[in-house]
Design a protein around this motif. Structure first.
Motif, short mmCIF file in Angstrom:
data_model
loop_
_atom_site.label_atom_id
_atom_site.label_comp_id
_atom_site.label_asym_id
_atom_site.label_seq_id
_atom_site.Cartn_x
_atom_site.Cartn_y
_atom_site.Cartn_z
N GLU A 110 84.60 -0.49 12.76
CA GLU A 110 85.44 -0.93 13.84
C GLU A 110 86.90 -0.49 13.17
O GLU A 110 87.97 -0.13 14.00
CB GLU A 110 85.64 -2.47 13.68
N LEU A 111 87.19 -0.06 12.05
CA LEU A 111 88.17 0.32 11.23
C LEU A 111 88.42 2.05 11.68
O LEU A 111 89.37 2.48 11.89
CB LEU A 111 88.29 0.20 9.80
N HIS A 112 87.41 2.72 11.57
CA HIS A 112 87.36 4.12 11.37
C HIS A 112 86.59 4.79 12.42
O HIS A 112 86.72 6.21 12.39
CB HIS A 112 86.57 4.61 9.88
N THR A 113 86.07 4.22 13.50
CA THR A 113 85.40 5.03 14.21
C THR A 113 86.35 6.01 15.15
O THR A 113 87.44 5.95 15.47
CB THR A 113 84.66 4.12 15.47
N ASP A 114 85.91 7.22 15.56
CA ASP A 114 86.43 8.03 16.29
C ASP A 114 85.57 8.92 16.96
O ASP A 114 84.82 10.13 16.48
CB ASP A 114 87.33 9.28 15.47
N TRP A 115 84.60 8.42 17.95
CA TRP A 115 83.43 8.77 18.66
C TRP A 115 83.58 9.13 20.16
O TRP A 115 84.10 8.24 20.81
CB TRP A 115 82.24 7.88 18.38
N ILE A 122 85.93 6.28 21.81
CA ILE A 122 85.88 5.14 21.13
C ILE A 122 86.58 5.19 19.67
O ILE A 122 86.15 6.09 18.67
CB ILE A 122 84.41 4.35 20.73
N ILE A 123 87.92 4.50 19.56
CA ILE A 123 88.87 4.50 18.64
C ILE A 123 88.84 3.48 17.46
O ILE A 123 89.16 2.28 18.33
CB ILE A 123 89.98 5.07 19.14
N GLY A 124 88.89 3.33 16.54
CA GLY A 124 88.87 2.34 15.54
C GLY A 124 90.34 2.18 15.13
O GLY A 124 91.06 3.04 15.79
N SER A 125 90.59 0.80 14.45
CA SER A 125 92.08 0.68 14.40
C SER A 125 92.23 0.12 12.86
O SER A 125 91.52 -0.69 12.50
CB SER A 125 92.55 -0.34 15.27
N ASN A 162 92.02 1.60 27.81
CA ASN A 162 93.44 2.17 28.06
C ASN A 162 93.35 2.14 29.58
O ASN A 162 92.44 1.88 30.24
CB ASN A 162 93.95 3.59 27.71
N THR A 163 94.59 2.24 30.27
CA THR A 163 94.80 2.41 31.62
C THR A 163 94.10 3.37 32.44
O THR A 163 93.46 3.10 33.50
CB THR A 163 96.27 2.29 31.90
N ALA A 164 93.92 4.53 31.60
CA ALA A 164 93.14 5.84 32.40
C ALA A 164 91.68 5.43 32.26
O ALA A 164 90.78 6.12 33.02
CB ALA A 164 93.55 7.17 31.60
N GLY A 165 91.16 4.50 31.36
CA GLY A 165 89.59 4.40 31.17
C GLY A 165 88.83 5.42 30.52
O GLY A 165 87.84 5.45 30.36
N ASP A 166 89.46 6.45 30.02
CA ASP A 166 89.08 7.48 29.08
C ASP A 166 89.03 7.17 27.59
O ASP A 166 88.27 7.85 26.85
CB ASP A 166 89.39 8.77 29.35
N THR A 167 89.40 5.93 27.07
CA THR A 167 89.58 5.59 25.68
C THR A 167 89.36 4.13 25.70
O THR A 167 89.92 3.48 26.26
CB THR A 167 91.01 6.24 25.09
N ILE A 168 88.69 3.88 24.76
CA ILE A 168 88.42 2.34 24.26
C ILE A 168 88.87 2.20 22.80
O ILE A 168 88.25 2.94 22.03
CB ILE A 168 87.08 2.04 24.61
N PHE A 169 89.76 1.21 22.59
CA PHE A 169 90.17 0.93 21.26
C PHE A 169 89.45 -0.66 20.70
O PHE A 169 89.41 -1.45 21.57
CB PHE A 169 91.75 0.85 21.20
N TYR A 170 89.24 -0.54 19.35
CA TYR A 170 89.08 -1.76 18.71
C TYR A 170 90.53 -2.57 18.55
O TYR A 170 91.38 -1.73 18.16
CB TYR A 170 88.51 -1.72 17.51
N HIS A 171 90.60 -3.93 19.10
CA HIS A 171 91.74 -4.47 19.07
C HIS A 171 91.47 -6.05 18.74
O HIS A 171 90.51 -6.54 19.00
CB HIS A 171 92.39 -4.22 20.30
N ASN A 172 92.42 -6.68 18.01
CA ASN A 172 92.52 -8.14 17.75
C ASN A 172 92.84 -9.05 19.01
O ASN A 172 93.95 -8.65 19.70
CB ASN A 172 93.25 -8.74 16.49
N LYS A 190 89.96 -17.14 15.93
CA LYS A 190 91.23 -16.48 15.98
C LYS A 190 91.22 -15.10 15.52
O LYS A 190 90.37 -14.63 14.68
CB LYS A 190 92.38 -17.22 15.17
N ASN A 191 92.01 -14.11 16.12
CA ASN A 191 91.95 -12.71 15.74
C ASN A 191 90.82 -11.99 16.17
O ASN A 191 90.19 -11.17 15.37
CB ASN A 191 92.30 -12.42 14.45
N LYS A 192 89.87 -12.66 17.28
CA LYS A 192 88.74 -12.04 17.69
C LYS A 192 88.77 -10.57 17.91
O LYS A 192 89.72 -10.13 18.67
CB LYS A 192 88.22 -12.78 18.95
N ILE A 193 87.73 -9.63 17.45
CA ILE A 193 87.96 -8.22 17.50
C ILE A 193 86.91 -7.78 18.76
O ILE A 193 85.94 -8.05 18.88
CB ILE A 193 87.34 -7.51 16.25
#
Length: 657
Positions: free
Chosen positions: A434-439, A447-450, A492-502, A484-487
């Motif tokens: 979840e922290l480091h994905t860049d795939w 899919i991008i980690g945070s 994103n709005t364009a639908g071409d990128t997905i981020f891990y987020h709390n 709380k802080n569920k991951i």
């Protein structure tokens, strides 16, 4: 009412009525399982009936009588609150509304390396090595740390107890499944050992939808243009488990456990002609226990586990590693009886996790360290009251320190009633993935980690009431889990990128009701129903893929004639219908998808001759249930299947004086 529901309620009502009438007339006796010793909730051995925290146990006898050959099937068919989905051929657990990231699965109390999709590799655990499975519901971080928000499943493996123990078994099953296994062990003076080897082969097969998938929009229904075909991929598996134990003195016990597994996946279609996936698991556990006396002990654990994946390119005969998840875990635990009312468990732990995966940028390896200290006190002020308190401090290399408390109370009310109440704080540190994905997901989206993720924290409340008249047991368990802080993943709005987020918060609540009878000394019945509301809704629409309800019904009948012991077992698993909503960005509308109820039965017959020869015959999916539409949340069953296992034990011959 649908046919499968009619069958379920017919069997349920029949067993309930027969059980009630028989119990009222029989000579009652206490349930044998109450005297079974468990360790997961308290770290020290305690009788099942005395455990302060709600715990369920699947015994060795339960596993043998079920005839099941895989861990996930054992869990799903024995426990009403456990479900398994199927994503890309990988079983995905769901317990009390939470998936594999939140259910901590232990082997002999120790962590195991994980799969890409946040589960362990269930296929690599050999059921014949299991002594029992202890399941602790709800958050419980005090003894075990991160990832125990949804509960703990502790798989306790067997130790050899005989001078010599040798058995061999062979199994065959429909759809070209074959399995062979051997177990051998011995105990001589201060030394004992146990070796288990299992090899299996499953050919792949194809499943065909008989109905068109549909999406229900507010103003229209959109159906698939063709009937989909699903490939259930086969594979080969080899597992080797070794246990060694040495007691140089009565006070000192040294244990060493090792395991090695290799699994080949027969990839389907055109991909399978080019490559096969290989999976490897290597693990080792050293335990040193020094008993100062019968009430005080010091234990040292070192646990190593490495789970790897590789692509084997068949035409080139070359192999490329794609994934490696490795843990090193050191624990020191002190168990002390302060006085006859207080038992104290305290410990220090260091956990190192490392991960290499194709989801990271090429060549990247990440790791994290967690240093922990914990203490738990088991206080019994009165014979009928027990109070368990605990506190854990974890310091994570990326997220700093975190305190996790727990408080549990057990009270015996009158002679046959027990009340358990508990509060537990849980947490989960963001995973390395979840922290480091860049795939790039197959060119569809990124899919991008945070690295800005915060740990998830939970507050779990649980109340359990148990009533034990003679020869039966009734239990009602109610829970609430506030996270709380569920991951989660957010596009994103364009639908071409997905981020891990709390995310902000998830509130899960539910209950479980179980009932067990023993009738006429040779007939047992168990029934259980679990309901979960995981609170996952968007704009009032249910987006959860957790089935809200599930039930288990099992009856076993024992009959002994001369040297033959025969056990008949009939078990049913019911999963409730669910509707799941998705969002169509192009139409800016929600659509609904239906997932029908599932009811499957298993009939198993086990015949044992002088505890030497065993013949096990099972009919899985007895009433030939098949989904009209196969998907990740429906069972990938081809219909009725048959299974035959023959086992020969050499113990009686080898141990003759």
């Amino acid at each position: 009412m649908k046919p499968e529901l009619k069958r379920f309620f017919f069997f349920f009502s029949s067993f309930f009525c027969c059980g009630t009438a028989a119990v009222a007339q029989a000579d009652f006796f206490e349930n044998d399982s109450l005297q079974e010793v468990v360790i997961t909730a308290t770290s020290t051995p305690k009788k099942f009936k005395d455990v302060p925290i709600y715990t369920r146990v699947i015994s060795r006898k339960d596993i043998e009588n079920s005839g099941q050959l895989s861990l996930n099937e054992i869990l799903m068919n024995e426990m009403p609150g456990i479900q398994f989905g199927n994503e890309a051929g990988v079983p995905n657990i769901n317990m009390q509304g939470l998936g594999g990231n939140y259910v901590l699965i232990l082997m002999d109390g120790q962590r195991t390396s994980g799969e890409t999709r946040n589960n362990i590799d269930y296929a690599m655990i050999n059921p014949s090595t299991i002594e029992r499975i202890e399941i602790v519901k709800g958050a419980y971080a005090t003894l075990y740390g991160s990832n125990a928000i949804g509960g703990i499943i502790n798989i306790i493996t067997k130790n050899n107890k005989k001078p010599w123990e040798v058995s061999m078994a062979a199994s065959i099953k429909s759809k070209q499944f074959y399995q062979a296994e051997m177990n051998a062990g011995g105990r001589q003076r201060k030394f004992s050992w146990l070796t288990s080897v299992k090899q299996s082969l499953q050919q792949g097969y194809e499943l065909q939808n008989t109905n068109y998938g549909r999406k229900y929009y507010p103003d229209t229904i959109i159906a698939d243009h063709a009937l989909s075909t699903w490939q259930v991929e086969g594979g080969k598996l080899l597992t080797i488990d070794q246990k060694l134990s040495y007691s140089p003195t009565q006070k000192l016990v040294l244990d060493l456990k090792g395991n090695y597994s290799i699994r080949e996946r027969f990839n389907a279609g055109a991909e399978g002609e080019v490559l096969h996936n290989f999976f490897y698991n290597i693990g080792g556990l050293f335990t040193g226990s020094y008993h100062f006396d019968s009430l005080n002990a010091l234990r040292l654990f070192y646990n190593y586990n490495d789970y790897r994946k590789a692509n084997h390119y068949r035409k080139l005969n070359e192999q490329a590693d794609t994934y490696s998840s490795c843990i090193h875990n050191v624990r020191i635990v002190s168990e002390n009886m302060i006085n006859r009312k207080n038992q104290l468990v305290s410990g220090l732990e260091l956990l190192n996790e490392s991960l290499i995966t194709y989801m990271f940028q090429a060549g990247s390896k990440y790791q994290a360290n967690t240093l922990s200290a914990y203490v738990q006190n088991d206080y019994k002020p009165f014979p009928s009251v027990e109070i368990l308190t605990g506190l854990r401090l974890d310091h994570h290399s990326d997220f700093g320190s975190r305190l996790s408390p727990n408080l549990a109370l057990k009270a015996d009310i009158f002679s046959r009633w027990q009340l358990r109440a508990s509060f537990a704080g849980g947490f989960r540190s963001p995973s390395l993935k979840e922290l480091h994905t860049d795939w790039d997901h197959l060119g569809m989206f990124q899919i991008i980690g945070s690295r800005d993720l915060k740990p998830e924290v939970s507050n779990n409340l649980m109340l359990t009431l148990t009533y034990r008249p003679k020869k039966s047991e009734w239990t009602v368990n109610v829970f609430r889990n506030d996270i709380k802080n569920k991951i989660a993943l957010f596009p994103n709005t364009a639908g071409d990128t997905i981020f891990y987020h709390n995310d902000e918060r998830q509130k899960i609540s539910g209950f479980e009701i179980t009932s067990a009878y023993r009738i006429l000394n040779n007939w047992k019945i168990f029934a259980g129903y679990a309901y979960t509301d995981d609170g996952l809704k968007t704009e009032g629409k249910r987006t959860s893929t957790t089935r809200p309800g599930g039930a288990v019904l099992k009856t076993e009948y024992f009959r002994k004639i001369n040297n033959f012991l025969t056990t008949f077992s009939l078990s049913g698993k019911y999963q409730q219908h669910m509707d799941v909503y998705g969002f169509d960005a192009e139409k800016a509308q929600y659509y609904r998808q239906e997932y029908t109820a599932v009811l499957m039965w298993r009939l198993n017959t086990l015949v044992q001759y002088r505890n030497t020869i065993e013949l096990n015959f099972a009919i899985d999916n007895l009433f030939n249930y098949r989904p009209k539409i196969y998907n990740f949340y429906m069972p990938m069953t081809p219909g009725r299947m048959y299974q035959l296992t023959l086992r020969y034990r050499f113990d009686n011959l080898l141990n003759k004086k």
